[in-house]
Design a protein around this motif. Structure first.
Motif, PDB file in Angstrom:
ATOM      1  N   LEU A  88      35.583 -32.118 -19.137  1.00  0.00           N
ATOM      2  CA  LEU A  88      34.185 -31.917 -19.547  1.00  0.00           C
ATOM      3  C   LEU A  88      33.759 -30.469 -19.341  1.00  0.00           C
ATOM      4  CD1 LEU A  88      32.567 -35.184 -18.149  1.00  0.00           C
ATOM      5  CD2 LEU A  88      32.699 -34.512 -20.549  1.00  0.00           C
ATOM      6  N   ILE A  89      34.110 -29.898 -18.185  1.00  0.00           N
ATOM      7  CA  ILE A  89      33.718 -28.518 -17.915  1.00  0.00           C
ATOM      8  C   ILE A  89      34.396 -27.583 -18.911  1.00  0.00           C
ATOM      9  CG2 ILE A  89      33.839 -26.644 -16.217  1.00  0.00           C
ATOM     10  CD1 ILE A  89      33.563 -28.821 -14.035  1.00  0.00           C
TER      11      ILE A  89
ATOM     12  N   SER B 234      32.438 -41.457 -28.328  1.00  0.00           N
ATOM     13  CA  SER B 234      32.963 -42.819 -28.327  1.00  0.00           C
ATOM     14  C   SER B 234      32.632 -43.470 -27.003  1.00  0.00           C
ATOM     15  CB  SER B 234      34.468 -42.772 -28.568  1.00  0.00           C
ATOM     16  OG  SER B 234      35.148 -43.433 -27.539  1.00  0.00           O
ATOM     17  N   SER B 235      32.269 -44.716 -27.057  1.00  0.00           N
ATOM     18  CA  SER B 235      31.804 -45.359 -25.832  1.00  0.00           C
ATOM     19  C   SER B 235      31.818 -46.871 -25.982  1.00  0.00           C
ATOM     20  CB  SER B 235      30.384 -44.902 -25.532  1.00  0.00           C
ATOM     21  OG  SER B 235      29.910 -45.496 -24.352  1.00  0.00           O
ATOM     22  N   HIS B 236      31.854 -47.553 -24.835  1.00  0.00           N
ATOM     23  CA  HIS B 236      31.504 -48.972 -24.895  1.00  0.00           C
ATOM     24  C   HIS B 236      30.330 -49.241 -23.963  1.00  0.00           C
ATOM     25  CE1 HIS B 236      34.803 -48.948 -21.789  1.00  0.00           C
ATOM     26  NE2 HIS B 236      33.764 -49.375 -21.122  1.00  0.00           N
TER      27      HIS B 236
ATOM     28  N   PRO C 106      33.730 -40.413 -22.388  1.00  0.00           N
ATOM     29  CA  PRO C 106      33.787 -39.302 -21.436  1.00  0.00           C
ATOM     30  C   PRO C 106      33.211 -39.629 -20.069  1.00  0.00           C
ATOM     31  CG  PRO C 106      31.997 -38.972 -22.971  1.00  0.00           C
ATOM     32  CD  PRO C 106      32.721 -40.206 -23.423  1.00  0.00           C
ATOM     33  N   THR C 107      32.422 -40.662 -19.955  1.00  0.00           N
ATOM     34  CA  THR C 107      31.789 -40.889 -18.654  1.00  0.00           C
ATOM     35  C   THR C 107      32.497 -41.949 -17.835  1.00  0.00           C
ATOM     36  OG1 THR C 107      30.289 -42.463 -19.669  1.00  0.00           O
ATOM     37  CG2 THR C 107      29.510 -40.197 -19.446  1.00  0.00           C
ATOM     38  N   SER C 108      33.614 -42.493 -18.364  1.00  0.00           N
ATOM     39  CA  SER C 108      34.322 -43.489 -17.563  1.00  0.00           C
ATOM     40  C   SER C 108      34.822 -42.786 -16.310  1.00  0.00           C
ATOM     41  CB  SER C 108      35.487 -44.072 -18.352  1.00  0.00           C
ATOM     42  OG  SER C 108      36.284 -43.044 -18.875  1.00  0.00           O
TER      43      SER C 108
END
Lengths: 318, 540
Positions: free
Chosen positions: A146-147, A191-193, A162-164
């Protein structure tokens, strides 16, 4: 407004497994686009094709109007990518990996600017860049990617779940960064769930299932597909009479009277037409709940869920 | 089923192929060495001469052992025991790290430790697996010797010696797993311990006291600090004394006690030697994908280059000795030359043979570069690099380039060490061109294997690692042992190693080298060109 990502009838087979089965995806420049689907629906495969890391078995994909397979390297100068499960080089530190990825992307030409952006991100993500790659937890590996992505200016950010692995505090930091790059005019494919994440960040969403796009549009457009729940206090009303009254309202379904409250659902675009009837009934303690993305999701995957739950659990006795 | 039983069965199942390969491979090496020795040194007088020569030279003892009489069994034990024990040691330390520190590093051990199995049962299961594997190894080697025609009692003692030293290395591996934070560190320490034990015994043996007939050597004290030295001290086929093996088992018992104590005082996932922090930002070397490829390969490069230097130094320092022998004992020289094959003089044959081994080293180092590319891909890190402005073809081309550098450095290290070894010798003038030609002659064959491993990577990514090692290993065995075991020419000619130019000092036939150079370059070009059409193939 130009089209940044366009995929039509995308197909991908791995041997006999069909990963993508006619997937469509359109992302316009400047939008934050949610790419929703359960695990295994084909999100990562689609992203690999868009990045030119995998070839299509059928259909077309274009990034900035170009074929991503043929022009992968040139296109990647304009793209920042964060994979779903970030792997790091075991013998490189986190800081080295960030610099390496940013340099490979060609985003460090402005040295001072890059250094300042990186320093700010290291602080907001609360990241220690001195540890070796193998020593980081999943969340910290995610932060490296991310950085590196946010420290380089890009026209398109492709983020695969990305936040998992990030904690809620870091998710907030992530959301602010997305808002920042979107504010600067970048396009984002997220993309996400995790529905709340998409609801908070995205202008438009595409929902995929088993390699196909099942819904696509703005959140408002998709909300009309779901039902709004209307509930009010039922005490003092005769249940039978009430049922008869509600039955007269077109499109009202699923009436339940329980614990002193009556509730029914109505298609979201018909809510206004129900209000006169409710006025006539002089209902009290009225609540009107708009549909959440959760319901939208369940509507598309609910049957799958029911099937799974209904399946007998083998070996349960063992 | 208890947790211990389940864990042991899981380990056996996970290792069934890997262990089978180690066991069968080592047993085959044992069997083929019996056949080779019986064939090359058939008579007792020949064996006596070789033993006397080895005792006189001392250096040979480093790579063999202590002579213990010219009987076939004792001679074989002198020739091969230390190698077999080295194999058993590596098998043991790799096995232990795989099931302990690697599991802990990956976080899988935590999953197991959170069940009623706890933290201790997995270590016990690994210990038991290691002991079982070494007992099987010892039994198979003993059987291989018996089938090869050696007497049973001595063969069983030799097998027991191999098992006992392997079990000691299981304990050392378990200790390394407690000390180091990463499987890389633990494996490195394990290999260092095995190689160190081998060298300690080598030094002790070489500085031992010879008997007056030069047929026996009593090792000096360093050998008695090495588990391999303990195994050798059994004097299999002659004294058949198993008492020294008690030393190995006692050492194991003490170490295992220490291991369980260490494990009881440390946290899951932690280590006694803490991991160090590194730089917060990347240096200028890490500014492009080539810099990354270099960084990922440089530690293996150093390891192979050290190996090349040791081999080069050994080649030139031994060749001097061999040249003396040619004058003093011509009949032994003839036997040796016949065994080595090729080369007009014994010295040439010797240099050619040794640099042939260096060629295998260089080819292996090249294969490892190709394997690194595959590991990057399977691990997922290549995906991140290829998602930046790095084209696939350039990425692979850079790996090829790193491979070429690795080969050149390994050969240059061998060449320079060879020259350094030759500098002190009287015949340096003859040796210098010979060593230079021999080093250069290994370049083409190494490039062939670099090209082949990259082709495997592009065309059959999932098989890169297996194919890489099988190709280079098979070709090396065919090339070095094929002629010795009487394999037909067409078969040995399949091995690229047999086509490396042979150094002669003046007229060298370089044709084979040029052909292989062309093949190596074409294979690499084909691999890079095919990369254009190649998708990312992740693990699984």
């Amino acid at each position: 407004m130009t089209t940044v990502i366009s995929a039509a009838g995308l197909q991908k087979r791995f041997g006999r497994t069909v990963a993508l089965d006619g997937l469509d995806l359109d992302v316009q420049s400047g939008e934050v686009h949610g790419f929703l689907g359960p695990n295994g629906a084909g999100k990562s495969t689609t992203i690999r094709i868009l990045l030119g890391l995998a070839r299509t078995s059928g259909g077309t994909a274009a990034l900035f109007g170009e074929n991503p397979w043929k022009h992968a390297a040139e296109l990647h100068r304009r793209v920042a990518y964060v994979p779903g499960d970030v792997s790091l080089w075991p013998n490189l530190t986190g800081g080295e990996a960030i610099d390496l990825l940013a340099r490979l992307r060609g985003g460090t030409g402005d040295r001072a600017g890059y250094a300042a952006r990186k320093q700010r991100l290291l602080e907001v993500f609360d990241f220690d860049p001195r540890k070796k790659g193998r020593a980081y937890s999943k969340g910290n590996r995610q932060k490296v990617a991310l950085i590196a992505a946010f420290a380089t200016p890009a026209e398109l950010y492709i983020l695969d779940e990305p936040t998992s692995g990030l904690d809620p505090l870091m998710e907030q930091v992530f959301n602010r960064e997305i808002a920042r790059v979107a504010g600067e005019g970048a396009t984002v494919l997220l993309s996400s769930h995790i529905l709340s994440e998409v609801e908070e960040l995205c202008d438009r969403v595409s929902i995929i299932r088993a390699g196909k796009t099942v819904e696509s549009g703005t959140l408002a457009e998709l909300r009309h597909l779901t039902r709004t729940e209307i509930a009010f206090a039922a005490d003092g009303l005769d249940p039978a009479a009430l049922a008869a009254e509600i039955d007269r309202i077109p499109d009202a379904h699923d009436l339940v009277i329980d614990h002193g409250r009556a509730s029914f659902t109505v298609d979201s675009d018909r809510v206004a037409s129900v209000l006169p009837e409710l006025t006539r009934l002089e209902v009290r303690a009225l609540t009107v709940s708009p549909p959440s993305l959760e319901e939208l999701f369940l509507r598309h995957y609910g049957d799958e869920l029911t099937e799974r739950v209904a399946e007998p659990v083998e070996g349960a006795r063992a | 089923m208890t947790a211990f039983g389940t864990l042991l069965r899981q380990r056996l199942r996970r290792d069934r192929l890997q262990l089978a390969l180690w066991l069968v491979g080592t047993a085959l090496l044992a069997y083929s060495s019996v056949a080779a020795v019986a064939d090359t040194y058939g008579s007792e007088s020949e064996r006596s001469e070789i033993l006397q020569l080895a005792t006189a030279s001392r250096t040979i003892l480093v790579f063999r052992g202590t002579p213990n009489g010219p009987e076939l069994g004792a001679f074989l034990f002198f020739q091969i025991f230390a190698w077999l024990a080295l194999m058993g040691g590596l098998m043991s330390t790799f096995l232990v790290t795989r099931h302990t520190r690697a599991e802990e590093e990956q976080g899988r051990a935590e999953l197991i430790a959170a069940t009623p199995a706890g933290r201790v049962a997995p270590t016990v299961a690994t210990l038991v697996l290691g002991v079982l594997a070494n007992l099987a190894l010892g039994a198979l080697v003993a059987l291989a010797f018996i089938v090869g025609g050696l007497e049973a009692a001595g063969s069983w003692v030799a097998g027991a010696a191999i098992a006992a030293s392997g079990i000691a290395f299981v304990a050392i591996g378990l200790l390394a797993a407690q000390l180091f934070r990463t499987s890389r560190g633990a494996n490195g320490a394990g290999v260092a311990a095995v190689v160190g034990a081998y060298l300690l015994r080598g030094i002790g043996d070489a500085s031992g006291t010879p008997s007056s007939d030069l047929l026996h050597v009593t090792p000096a004290w360093p050998s008695l600090l090495s588990p391999i030295g303990w195994g050798q001290a059994t004097g299999a086929y002659v004294e058949n004394d198993v008492a020294p093996l008690m030393l190995a088992l006692g050492f194991t018992a003490v170490l295992v006690g220490v291991v369980f104590w260490l494990q009881s005082v440390r946290d899951q996932g932690a280590s006694l030697l803490p991991g160090r922090n590194g730089r917060a930002a990347a240096g200028p070397a890490l500014s492009n994908s080539f810099g990354l490829a270099w960084r990922l390969n440089v530690s293996t490069l150093i390891a192979w280059a050290v190996g090349g230097a040791v081999a080069g130094l050994t080649a030139s320092s031994l060749s001097e000795l061999v040249a003396q022998l040619g004058g003093e004992a011509p009949e032994i020289a003839d036997t040796l030359q016949a065994a080595l094959g090729g080369g007009a003089t014994l010295e040439q044959a010797f240099i050619a043979t040794f640099f042939g081994i260096i060629g295998v080293l260089a080819a292996c180092s090249a294969v490892q570069v190709g394997i690194r590319a595959r590991q990057e891909e399977a691990h997922g890190t290549a995906e991140q690099v290829l998602a930046t402005a790095v084209p696939r073809t350039r990425w692979l081309l850079e790996y090829w380039f790193v491979g070429v550098i690795v080969i050149v450095v390994v050969l240059a290290a061998a060449w320079l060490a060879g020259l350094a070894g030759a500098a002190t010798s009287d015949g340096a003038d003859e040796l210098v061109p010979l060593i230079s030609q021999a080093a250069l002659a290994q370049l083409p064959v190494s490039l062939v294997f670099l090209g082949l491993v990259l082709l495997a990577f592009v065309w059959m990514p999932r098989l890169t690692i297996v194919l890489g090692w099988v190709l280079v290993g098979g070709a090396a065995i065919l090339g070095t042992f094929g002629p010795l075991l009487g394999a037909p020419d067409w078969l040995t000619d399949l091995s690229p190693f047999t086509h490396s130019p042979v150094p002669t000092g003046d007229d060298v036939d370089w044709a084979g080298g040029f052909w292989m150079l062309a093949i190596g370059l074409v294979a690499a070009a084909l691999a890079v060109a095919s990369m254009r059409r190649r998708e990312l193939t992740t693990a699984g």
